[in-house]
Design a protein around this motif. Structure first.
Motif, PDB file in Angstrom:
ATOM      1  N   SER A  69       0.834  -1.208   0.000  1.00  0.00           N
ATOM      2  CA  SER A  69       0.000   0.000   0.000  1.00  0.00           C
ATOM      3  C   SER A  69       0.866   1.255   0.000  1.00  0.00           C
ATOM      4  CB  SER A  69      -0.928  -0.012   1.217  1.00  0.00           C
ATOM      5  OG  SER A  69      -1.762   1.118   1.227  1.00  0.00           O
ATOM      6  N   TRP A  70       1.924   1.232   0.790  1.00  0.00           N
ATOM      7  CA  TRP A  70       2.851   2.370   0.821  1.00  0.00           C
ATOM      8  C   TRP A  70       3.408   2.639  -0.577  1.00  0.00           C
ATOM      9  CZ3 TRP A  70       7.892   3.227  -0.497  1.00  0.00           C
ATOM     10  CH2 TRP A  70       8.510   4.366   0.021  1.00  0.00           C
ATOM     11  N   ALA A  71       3.795   1.569  -1.271  1.00  0.00           N
ATOM     12  CA  ALA A  71       4.367   1.722  -2.606  1.00  0.00           C
ATOM     13  C   ALA A  71       3.330   2.224  -3.611  1.00  0.00           C
ATOM     14  CB  ALA A  71       4.948   0.389  -3.072  1.00  0.00           C
ATOM     15  N   LEU A  72       2.119   1.674  -3.571  1.00  0.00           N
ATOM     16  CA  LEU A  72       1.077   2.076  -4.520  1.00  0.00           C
ATOM     17  C   LEU A  72       0.661   3.531  -4.324  1.00  0.00           C
ATOM     18  CD1 LEU A  72      -1.161  -1.112  -4.462  1.00  0.00           C
ATOM     19  CD2 LEU A  72       0.366  -0.385  -6.307  1.00  0.00           C
ATOM     20  N   ASP A  73       0.734   4.003  -3.073  1.00  0.00           N
ATOM     21  CA  ASP A  73       0.360   5.393  -2.784  1.00  0.00           C
ATOM     22  C   ASP A  73       1.458   6.387  -3.161  1.00  0.00           C
ATOM     23  OD1 ASP A  73      -2.071   4.564  -1.820  1.00  0.00           O
ATOM     24  OD2 ASP A  73      -1.473   4.637   0.306  1.00  0.00           O
ATOM     25  N   ARG A  74       2.649   5.880  -3.525  1.00  0.00           N
ATOM     26  CA  ARG A  74       3.790   6.752  -3.841  1.00  0.00           C
ATOM     27  C   ARG A  74       4.453   6.292  -5.137  1.00  0.00           C
ATOM     28  NH1 ARG A  74       2.982   5.949   1.359  1.00  0.00           N
ATOM     29  NH2 ARG A  74       3.285   7.642   2.886  1.00  0.00           N
ATOM     30  N   PRO A  75       3.739   6.313  -6.244  1.00  0.00           N
ATOM     31  CA  PRO A  75       4.285   5.751  -7.493  1.00  0.00           C
ATOM     32  C   PRO A  75       5.538   6.448  -7.990  1.00  0.00           C
ATOM     33  CG  PRO A  75       2.261   6.986  -7.898  1.00  0.00           C
ATOM     34  CD  PRO A  75       2.375   6.837  -6.421  1.00  0.00           C
ATOM     35  N   THR A  76       5.752   7.697  -7.600  1.00  0.00           N
ATOM     36  CA  THR A  76       6.943   8.412  -8.064  1.00  0.00           C
ATOM     37  C   THR A  76       8.106   8.349  -7.084  1.00  0.00           C
ATOM     38  OG1 THR A  76       6.161  10.514  -7.116  1.00  0.00           O
ATOM     39  CG2 THR A  76       5.508  10.015  -9.387  1.00  0.00           C
TER      40      THR A  76
END
Length: 246
Positions: free
Chosen positions: A200-207
């Motif tokens: 979830s952390w990764a998906l919320d911060r794609p850049t």
């Protein structure tokens, strides 16, 4: 992204770094905590969640934690300030197995940290050095519910089955006064929570430059769990006292 960053993000929704739910944590602490103003020690305390809950439950208790992760200890300090217990908590940044104290402790905790000592019995030996007469040890470690695959052993270590684990604990001079075997729900919830939080952390911060690595790690760890050890790994938490004569 280093291991400490991954661990911090993965445990966002599950601060107890073991497959144990909140109700089970409360029961284990209730059976292990001293009743007076004794001290509690956590060897391998991480972000200090066991100690923070113990301090909240016993207003006269004092606690100490030992861990090699400065990042985790910083989290513990911040949380202790937020919960109003910082004045009763001392944290030590060092190897838990090398920790020396002038105090003896009414409860020594080490849950999910046996890798730092080289196994369950060496962890109990370390706890014994710090235990006050009549004190208790709260320890948590893995065991094999079913015959593991070689891959599972490589990932999680060479545990024994539950009965053999208990035989070894007894032969080492300890008597269980309470125990908890993590349920399938607790085991699964822990894994879903850790790798779901990281994903979830990764998906919320794609850049974010760490996003791809975090997402890849979440997928890898989830696959290792589902295909490697989900059907064989168990976790037991014990409250132990010293057997007379040992």
């Amino acid at each position: 992204m280093n291991r400490e960053q991954i661990s911090r993000i993965a445990h966002t929704e599950h601060p107890i770094k073991a497959p144990i739910d909140n109700a089970s944590v409360d029961r284990l602490l209730a059976r292990g905590l001293p009743r007076g103003d004794e001290r509690v020690l956590d060897l391998g305390c991480g972000s200090g969640e066991w100690l923070l809950r113990a301090l909240a439950a016993r207003p006269h208790l004092r606690a100490e934690g030992v861990d090699v992760s400065e990042d985790a200890l910083a989290q513990a300090r911040h949380a202790a300030n937020d919960r109003g217990v910082a004045d009763r908590l001392v944290l030590h940044h060092q190897e838990a197995d090398a920790f020396v104290s002038a105090h003896r402790f009414g409860l020594v905790i080490s849950v999910g940290a046996s890798h730092a000592f080289g196994g369950l019995l060496p962890t109990l030996a370390a706890a014994r050095r710090h235990l006050a007469p009549g004190g208790r040890v709260l320890i948590g470690d893995g065991f094999w519910e079913r015959t593991p695959s070689p891959e599972a052993i490589e990932m999680l270590g060479d545990h024994t089955d539950l009965a053999t684990t208990m035989d070894r604990v007894a032969a080492d001079g300890w008597t269980p006064v309470h125990g908890h075997v993590s349920t399938r729900h607790e085991l699964d919830d822990y894994e879903w929570s850790c790798w779901g939080s990281l994903a979830s952390w990764a998906l919320d911060r794609p850049t974010d430059p760490d996003s791809a690595a975090a997402l890849s790690t979440a997928g890898l760890r989830r696959t290792e769990w589902l295909r490697g050890y989900r059907d064989s790994f168990g976790f037991v938490s014990l409250v132990l006292g010293r057997t007379p004569g040992h």
